[in-house]
Design a protein around this motif. Structure first.
Motif, PDB file in Angstrom:
ATOM      1  N   GLU A 327      57.809  33.064 -32.239  1.00 32.32           N
ATOM      2  CA  GLU A 327      58.517  32.209 -31.292  1.00 32.32           C
ATOM      3  C   GLU A 327      58.911  30.889 -31.945  1.00 32.32           C
ATOM      4  O   GLU A 327      60.020  30.380 -31.725  1.00 32.32           O
ATOM      5  CB  GLU A 327      57.643  31.945 -30.063  1.00 32.32           C
ATOM      6  N   GLU A 328      58.035  30.348 -32.753  1.00 33.48           N
ATOM      7  CA  GLU A 328      58.346  29.095 -33.441  1.00 33.48           C
ATOM      8  C   GLU A 328      59.429  29.311 -34.504  1.00 33.48           C
ATOM      9  O   GLU A 328      60.322  28.475 -34.670  1.00 33.48           O
ATOM     10  CB  GLU A 328      57.080  28.527 -34.081  1.00 33.48           C
ATOM     11  N   LEU A 329      59.382  30.448 -35.198  1.00 28.76           N
ATOM     12  CA  LEU A 329      60.424  30.765 -36.168  1.00 28.76           C
ATOM     13  C   LEU A 329      61.762  30.942 -35.475  1.00 28.76           C
ATOM     14  O   LEU A 329      62.800  30.502 -35.973  1.00 28.76           O
ATOM     15  CB  LEU A 329      60.060  32.042 -36.939  1.00 28.76           C
ATOM     16  N   ASP A 330      61.746  31.571 -34.323  1.00 29.02           N
ATOM     17  CA  ASP A 330      62.974  31.790 -33.551  1.00 29.02           C
ATOM     18  C   ASP A 330      63.664  30.462 -33.242  1.00 29.02           C
ATOM     19  O   ASP A 330      64.891  30.333 -33.326  1.00 29.02           O
ATOM     20  CB  ASP A 330      62.634  32.529 -32.250  1.00 29.02           C
ATOM     21  N   LYS A 331      62.848  29.460 -32.902  1.00 28.13           N
ATOM     22  CA  LYS A 331      63.403  28.138 -32.599  1.00 28.13           C
ATOM     23  C   LYS A 331      63.990  27.486 -33.849  1.00 28.13           C
ATOM     24  O   LYS A 331      65.037  26.835 -33.788  1.00 28.13           O
ATOM     25  CB  LYS A 331      62.325  27.252 -31.982  1.00 28.13           C
ATOM     26  N   VAL A 332      63.326  27.660 -34.984  1.00 30.03           N
ATOM     27  CA  VAL A 332      63.821  27.102 -36.241  1.00 30.03           C
ATOM     28  C   VAL A 332      65.163  27.718 -36.603  1.00 30.03           C
ATOM     29  O   VAL A 332      66.110  27.019 -36.995  1.00 30.03           O
ATOM     30  CB  VAL A 332      62.795  27.335 -37.379  1.00 30.03           C
ATOM     31  N   VAL A 333      65.255  29.042 -36.470  1.00 30.04           N
ATOM     32  CA  VAL A 333      66.504  29.744 -36.801  1.00 30.04           C
ATOM     33  C   VAL A 333      67.619  29.347 -35.837  1.00 30.04           C
ATOM     34  O   VAL A 333      68.775  29.152 -36.241  1.00 30.04           O
ATOM     35  CB  VAL A 333      66.285  31.271 -36.774  1.00 30.04           C
ATOM     36  N   GLU A 334      67.277  29.191 -34.565  1.00 27.76           N
ATOM     37  CA  GLU A 334      68.284  28.792 -33.574  1.00 27.76           C
ATOM     38  C   GLU A 334      68.803  27.391 -33.864  1.00 27.76           C
ATOM     39  O   GLU A 334      70.013  27.129 -33.751  1.00 27.76           O
ATOM     40  CB  GLU A 334      67.679  28.854 -32.173  1.00 27.76           C
ATOM     41  N   MET A 335      67.916  26.479 -34.244  1.00 32.20           N
ATOM     42  CA  MET A 335      68.351  25.123 -34.584  1.00 32.20           C
ATOM     43  C   MET A 335      69.258  25.129 -35.811  1.00 32.20           C
ATOM     44  O   MET A 335      70.257  24.400 -35.866  1.00 32.20           O
ATOM     45  CB  MET A 335      67.133  24.245 -34.851  1.00 32.20           C
ATOM     46  N   ALA A 336      68.943  25.969 -36.785  1.00 28.73           N
ATOM     47  CA  ALA A 336      69.784  26.071 -37.979  1.00 28.73           C
ATOM     48  C   ALA A 336      71.165  26.605 -37.613  1.00 28.73           C
ATOM     49  O   ALA A 336      72.193  26.149 -38.129  1.00 28.73           O
ATOM     50  CB  ALA A 336      69.116  26.983 -39.007  1.00 28.73           C
ATOM     51  N   ARG A 337      71.195  27.569 -36.696  1.00 27.40           N
ATOM     52  CA  ARG A 337      72.479  28.129 -36.255  1.00 27.40           C
ATOM     53  C   ARG A 337      73.324  27.083 -35.540  1.00 27.40           C
ATOM     54  O   ARG A 337      74.540  26.983 -35.751  1.00 27.40           O
ATOM     55  CB  ARG A 337      72.227  29.328 -35.329  1.00 27.40           C
ATOM     56  N   LEU A 338      72.689  26.272 -34.698  1.00 27.82           N
ATOM     57  CA  LEU A 338      73.410  25.224 -33.978  1.00 27.82           C
ATOM     58  C   LEU A 338      73.955  24.171 -34.941  1.00 27.82           C
ATOM     59  O   LEU A 338      75.076  23.668 -34.760  1.00 27.82           O
ATOM     60  CB  LEU A 338      72.487  24.573 -32.946  1.00 27.82           C
ATOM     61  N   ARG A 339      73.148  23.832 -35.966  1.00 27.11           N
ATOM     62  CA  ARG A 339      73.626  22.867 -36.951  1.00 27.11           C
ATOM     63  C   ARG A 339      74.848  23.389 -37.698  1.00 27.11           C
ATOM     64  O   ARG A 339      75.788  22.641 -37.976  1.00 27.11           O
ATOM     65  CB  ARG A 339      72.502  22.526 -37.939  1.00 27.11           C
ATOM     66  N   GLU A 340      74.831  24.670 -38.008  1.00 26.94           N
ATOM     67  CA  GLU A 340      75.979  25.272 -38.684  1.00 26.94           C
ATOM     68  C   GLU A 340      77.212  25.224 -37.800  1.00 26.94           C
ATOM     69  O   GLU A 340      78.325  24.962 -38.282  1.00 26.94           O
ATOM     70  CB  GLU A 340      75.659  26.720 -39.069  1.00 26.94           C
ATOM     71  N   GLN A 341      77.029  25.483 -36.517  1.00 28.12           N
ATOM     72  CA  GLN A 341      78.159  25.462 -35.582  1.00 28.12           C
ATOM     73  C   GLN A 341      78.736  24.042 -35.449  1.00 28.12           C
ATOM     74  O   GLN A 341      79.952  23.850 -35.445  1.00 28.12           O
ATOM     75  CB  GLN A 341      77.728  25.984 -34.208  1.00 28.12           C
ATOM     76  N   LEU A 342      77.829  23.069 -35.363  1.00 33.05           N
ATOM     77  CA  LEU A 342      78.292  21.671 -35.256  1.00 33.05           C
ATOM     78  C   LEU A 342      79.017  21.232 -36.526  1.00 33.05           C
ATOM     79  O   LEU A 342      80.026  20.524 -36.472  1.00 33.05           O
ATOM     80  CB  LEU A 342      77.099  20.755 -34.967  1.00 33.05           C
ATOM     81  N   SER A 343      78.489  21.664 -37.662  1.00 37.10           N
ATOM     82  CA  SER A 343      79.125  21.328 -38.928  1.00 37.10           C
ATOM     83  C   SER A 343      80.505  21.947 -39.017  1.00 37.10           C
ATOM     84  O   SER A 343      81.467  21.300 -39.500  1.00 37.10           O
ATOM     85  CB  SER A 343      78.246  21.810 -40.083  1.00 37.10           C
TER      86      SER A 343
END
Length: 348
Positions: A327-343
């Protein structure tokens, strides 16, 4: 064989055969057989096959029965050809990935760092490492390298050895009221572990109470300790023969298949009144058996390499994972995905 035992054995064999045929169904199912996460993929039939193959080695007949029974239950409407069967097999495999294999893998990596910290800390009491030094004769059980504090070691050959835990506390403690999702995940991990390893309540309690007992430890060089914690090598239960998996095991050439002969050497090194004459327990067979099974599963299924790549891609500094659960890894991956989208939005 006793008639009742013979009947149980036949039932177990039937379960294993059914489970094996269902794994083949999943292997031929195409999309349902592929687990995708963080841009990486893992074949799910390989996970089920590895779990079944190593079940008896981990938990005996009870462990094998647990795995085969759960896989067999995935035959929707008792028909392996039903379209829903591969879906149920997929869900079962992903549950074992998220709540069992990953939890073991990530917490072993974290505990390795703690082992190294503890091994070099100053403590006036007889520490975990001190007892292992005495019991294992101030030598790495895999390579034979002596510790720098060995009474008669050659300084050119000696090294700083690590007190390595075979099994670490792998299930974090959560409050069900504050974080019900994490609590439910931890309970799922506990139930899979208990059943797969075929552990009694007493054995579980012993492991909980004696995490820092010498029975849960071996003495290793730094390199071999890293390999052991990453499940790149293990000690096979039947004869304590070293089994290596690929590269990065850290124990050098010509060591694969070496048999480790565990003996208590403490009588040669104990001085003074504290502990003098007290035997130090040898490594618990059950703990080595569990470690060996997990190492085999991670290698056979490809899950170990999958986790390595995931943490290399999404992990924090110096290879140390900030997560303790999927669950904690899932959150890390989701945050990375959002950062990529914002970038991407900023560049457009």
């Amino acid at each position: 064989m006793h008639p009742v035992c013979d009947e149980i054995s036949r039932e177990d064999n039937t379960l294993v055969e059914t489970a094996t045929s269902l794994i083949n169904v999943l292997a031929a199912s195409g999309a349902e057989n592929t687990f995708e996460f963080g841009g990486l993929t893992l074949k799910l039939h390989a996970v089920l096959r590895a779990m079944l193959f190593h079940a008896a080695g981990c938990g005996g007949e009870a462990g094998q029965r647990y795995i085969a029974h759960n896989i067999s239950l995935c035959a929707a409407q008792d028909d392996p050809r039903c379209d829903h069967t591969p879906v149920m097999l997929r869900d079962l495999a992903t549950t074992w990935i998220r709540h069992f294999l990953f939890v073991f893998w990530v917490n072993a990596s974290r505990s390795a760092q703690q082992d190294r910290v503890d091994s070099f800390s100053e403590d006036n009491t007889r520490s975990f490492k001190d007892k292992l030094l005495e019991r294992d004769g101030y030598r790495c059980i895999a390579t034979g390298k002596p510790d720098v504090h060995h009474p008669s070691s050659d300084e050119d050959l000696s090294t700083y050895l690590i007190g390595c835990h075979i099994i670490r506390r792998m299930i974090p403690i959560y409050d069900s009221r504050e974080d019900p999702e994490a609590y439910n995940s931890a309970m799922a991990t506990f139930n899979i572990f208990r059943n797969y390893a075929g552990l009694s309540e007493k054995t579980l309690q012993d492991l909980e109470d004696n995490t820092d007992s010498p029975a849960n430890g071996i003495l290793l060089s730094l390199e071999s300790h890293i390999g052991f914690s990453k499940f790149r090598w293990c000690l096979q239960e039947t004869d304590y023969k070293i089994k290596t998996y690929g590269r990065g095991h850290g124990i050098g050439k010509g060591v694969n298949s070496k048999v480790v002969d565990f003996k208590d050497h403490s009588a040669k090194f104990q001085t003074g009144q504290n502990g003098l004459g007290c035997k130090i327990p040898l490594p618990e067979v059950c703990y080595l058996r569990i470690h060996a099974a997990i190492a085999g599963i991670l290698h056979m299924s490809g899950a170990g390499e999958f986790f390595d790549e995931l943490l290399e891609k999404y992990d924090s500094k110096e290879g140390s994972s900030p997560v303790q659960s999927w669950e904690e890894l899932d959150k890390v991956v989701e945050m990375a995905r959002l950062r990529e989208q914002l970038s991407a939005m900023d560049l457009s």
